[in-house]
Write a protein that holds these residues in place. Structure first.
Motif, PDB file in Angstrom:
ATOM      1  N   MET A  34       0.812  -1.221   0.000  1.00 32.94           N
ATOM      2  CA  MET A  34       0.000   0.000   0.000  1.00 32.94           C
ATOM      3  C   MET A  34       0.843   1.268   0.000  1.00 32.94           C
ATOM      4  SD  MET A  34      -3.427  -0.993   2.183  1.00 32.94           S
ATOM      5  CE  MET A  34      -2.746  -1.942   3.538  1.00 32.94           C
ATOM      6  N   ALA A  35       2.168   1.123   0.060  1.00 36.59           N
ATOM      7  CA  ALA A  35       3.047   2.286  -0.076  1.00 36.59           C
ATOM      8  C   ALA A  35       3.268   2.677  -1.532  1.00 36.59           C
ATOM      9  CB  ALA A  35       4.398   1.997   0.578  1.00 36.59           C
ATOM     10  N   PRO A  74      -0.509   5.526  -6.444  1.00 37.15           N
ATOM     11  CA  PRO A  74      -1.923   5.210  -6.666  1.00 37.15           C
ATOM     12  C   PRO A  74      -2.140   4.407  -7.937  1.00 37.15           C
ATOM     13  CG  PRO A  74      -1.660   7.515  -6.018  1.00 37.15           C
ATOM     14  CD  PRO A  74      -0.283   6.975  -6.241  1.00 37.15           C
ATOM     15  N   GLY A  75      -3.059   3.462  -7.838  1.00 32.15           N
ATOM     16  CA  GLY A  75      -3.433   2.663  -9.000  1.00 32.15           C
ATOM     17  C   GLY A  75      -3.352   1.185  -8.725  1.00 32.15           C
ATOM     18  N   LEU A  76      -2.146   0.637  -8.752  1.00 38.60           N
ATOM     19  CA  LEU A  76      -1.983  -0.806  -8.642  1.00 38.60           C
ATOM     20  C   LEU A  76      -2.469  -1.375  -7.312  1.00 38.60           C
ATOM     21  CD1 LEU A  76      -1.016  -3.440  -9.913  1.00 38.60           C
ATOM     22  CD2 LEU A  76       1.263  -2.972  -8.964  1.00 38.60           C
ATOM     23  N   PRO A  77      -2.066  -0.835  -6.150  1.00 35.65           N
ATOM     24  CA  PRO A  77      -2.538  -1.456  -4.905  1.00 35.65           C
ATOM     25  C   PRO A  77      -4.052  -1.421  -4.761  1.00 35.65           C
ATOM     26  CG  PRO A  77      -1.347   0.578  -4.441  1.00 35.65           C
ATOM     27  CD  PRO A  77      -1.112   0.258  -5.878  1.00 35.65           C
ATOM     28  N   GLU A  78      -4.669  -0.316  -5.143  1.00 29.79           N
ATOM     29  CA  GLU A  78      -6.123  -0.221  -5.059  1.00 29.79           C
ATOM     30  C   GLU A  78      -6.787  -1.274  -5.954  1.00 29.79           C
ATOM     31  OE1 GLU A  78      -4.625   4.030  -4.314  1.00 29.79           O
ATOM     32  OE2 GLU A  78      -4.043   2.289  -5.527  1.00 29.79           O
ATOM     33  N   ARG A 129      -0.337   4.702   2.490  1.00 28.66           N
ATOM     34  CA  ARG A 129       0.628   5.382   1.623  1.00 28.66           C
ATOM     35  C   ARG A 129       1.232   6.590   2.352  1.00 28.66           C
ATOM     36  NH1 ARG A 129      -2.534   6.102  -2.588  1.00 28.66           N
ATOM     37  NH2 ARG A 129      -1.841   4.202  -3.641  1.00 28.66           N
ATOM     38  N   ALA A 130       0.392   7.302   3.094  1.00 29.11           N
ATOM     39  CA  ALA A 130       0.897   8.446   3.851  1.00 29.11           C
ATOM     40  C   ALA A 130       1.930   8.017   4.875  1.00 29.11           C
ATOM     41  CB  ALA A 130      -0.263   9.166   4.534  1.00 29.11           C
ATOM     42  N   SER A 131       1.764   6.812   5.443  1.00 25.70           N
ATOM     43  CA  SER A 131       2.701   6.338   6.467  1.00 25.70           C
ATOM     44  C   SER A 131       4.049   5.946   5.900  1.00 25.70           C
ATOM     45  CB  SER A 131       2.088   5.149   7.235  1.00 25.70           C
ATOM     46  OG  SER A 131       1.095   5.616   8.123  1.00 25.70           O
TER      47      SER A 131
END
Length: 292
Positions: free
Chosen positions: A156-157, A160-164, A213-215
């Motif tokens: 999740m780091a 955007p795109g692939l993990p979602e 992702r923020a973490s």
């Protein structure tokens, strides 16, 4: 009908522009806010909250991006930065009439709790963290093959795109995996609560990924700035966590001591979802914290 915390009233409280939080509120007395973790909602505190409500005002929100709280689109790293999410909680408590309050968090909620303690030291009277390390320390101790335990952190780091897309393809399998492997007592999460958790996560894949992702980015930067400045948690702090250090090769109490001078650190034998597996012990530890 979705389960609720028995005896608690539910409120929808605006905390930022375009963002309102769902919060269960019960009891009376000095206030304590309880923040849930992943992949859960405020319901994880149902046993502890009911006990504490005998002599405290207890506030259990769904975090921004989780449960039935609002899930703003990720427009930048600040949207789900723990600094932003901590500001939500301070605004929530103030809207409910509390300028100062104790704060306890589990997992993701604990990261929000830590950030709130660093950013709002005059507001947070007592602080409890359940089963995490501060973000900066967490990334520093994850290395080599032992880091596989945190594969979801790395997934999740990613941008955007692939993990979602990957998680949304089979959300119940993904989120259910953690509910299965992180508990020592499967009966601690009954079928109706498990179903509520999975339904909430199914509807929140983009915001949950944005939180993680923020973490891996802005939250690390904020922690590093505090470490460089010598900022520490000024209030009494209680930390409860499993003995991850034995497996990953670190001294959790020593890492925490660098952040919290007034620290009570306890290693527990329960699974990750300790507030559901051992609510009486967790409640007792929180009461001890509140007495300090």
């Amino acid at each position: 009908m979705a389960p609720t915390i028995s005896g608690f009233d539910y409120h929808r409280v605006p905390v930022a522009e375009g963002v309102s939080l769902n919060a269960a509120v019960g009891g009376s007395g000095t206030p304590i806010v309880l923040l849930h973790g992943f992949p859960q909602t405020h319901l994880m505190w149902r046993h502890v909250a009911a006990d504490l409500a005998a002599d405290h005002t207890v506030i259990c929100p769904d975090l921004r991006g989780y449960g039935v709280s609002d899930k703003p689109a990720e427009t930048g790293p600040e949207t789900y930065a723990k600094r932003t999410m901590a500001a939500d909680i301070v605004a929530l408590a103030r809207a409910l009439g509390h300028e100062r309050f104790a704060l306890a968090g589990h997992d993701r909620g604990a990261l929000v709790t830590i950030r709130a303690g660093l950013d709002h030291p005059e507001t947070i009277t007592h602080l409890a963290s359940l089963d995490v390390l501060p973000t900066l320390d967490m990334w520093e101790v994850l290395h080599g093959v032992t880091a596989a335990v945190g594969f979801h952190l790395f997934l999740m780091a990613q941008p955007p795109g692939l993990p979602e897309q990957m998680i949304a393809a089979s959300p119940d399998a993904f989120f259910g995996h953690f509910l299965d492997i992180w508990t020592n007592d499967p009966q601690a999460i009954p079928a109706d609560v498990r179903a509520a958790y999975l339904e909430a996560c199914r509807d929140a894949v983009p915001s949950i990924v944005a939180d993680y992702r923020a973490s891996a980015g802005i939250d690390v930067a904020h922690d590093q700035a505090d470490r460089d400045a010598g900022n520490r948690l000024r209030m009494p702090v209680t930390v409860l966590q499993q003995d991850w250090g034995a497996a990953l090769g670190f001294d959790a109490a020593a890492l925490w001591s660098a952040w919290a001078p007034d620290l009570r650190h306890t290693t527990v034998s329960h699974g990750h979802f300790m507030a559901e597996e051992a609510p009486q012990q967790i409640t007792a530890e929180l009461r001890e914290l509140l007495s300090r």
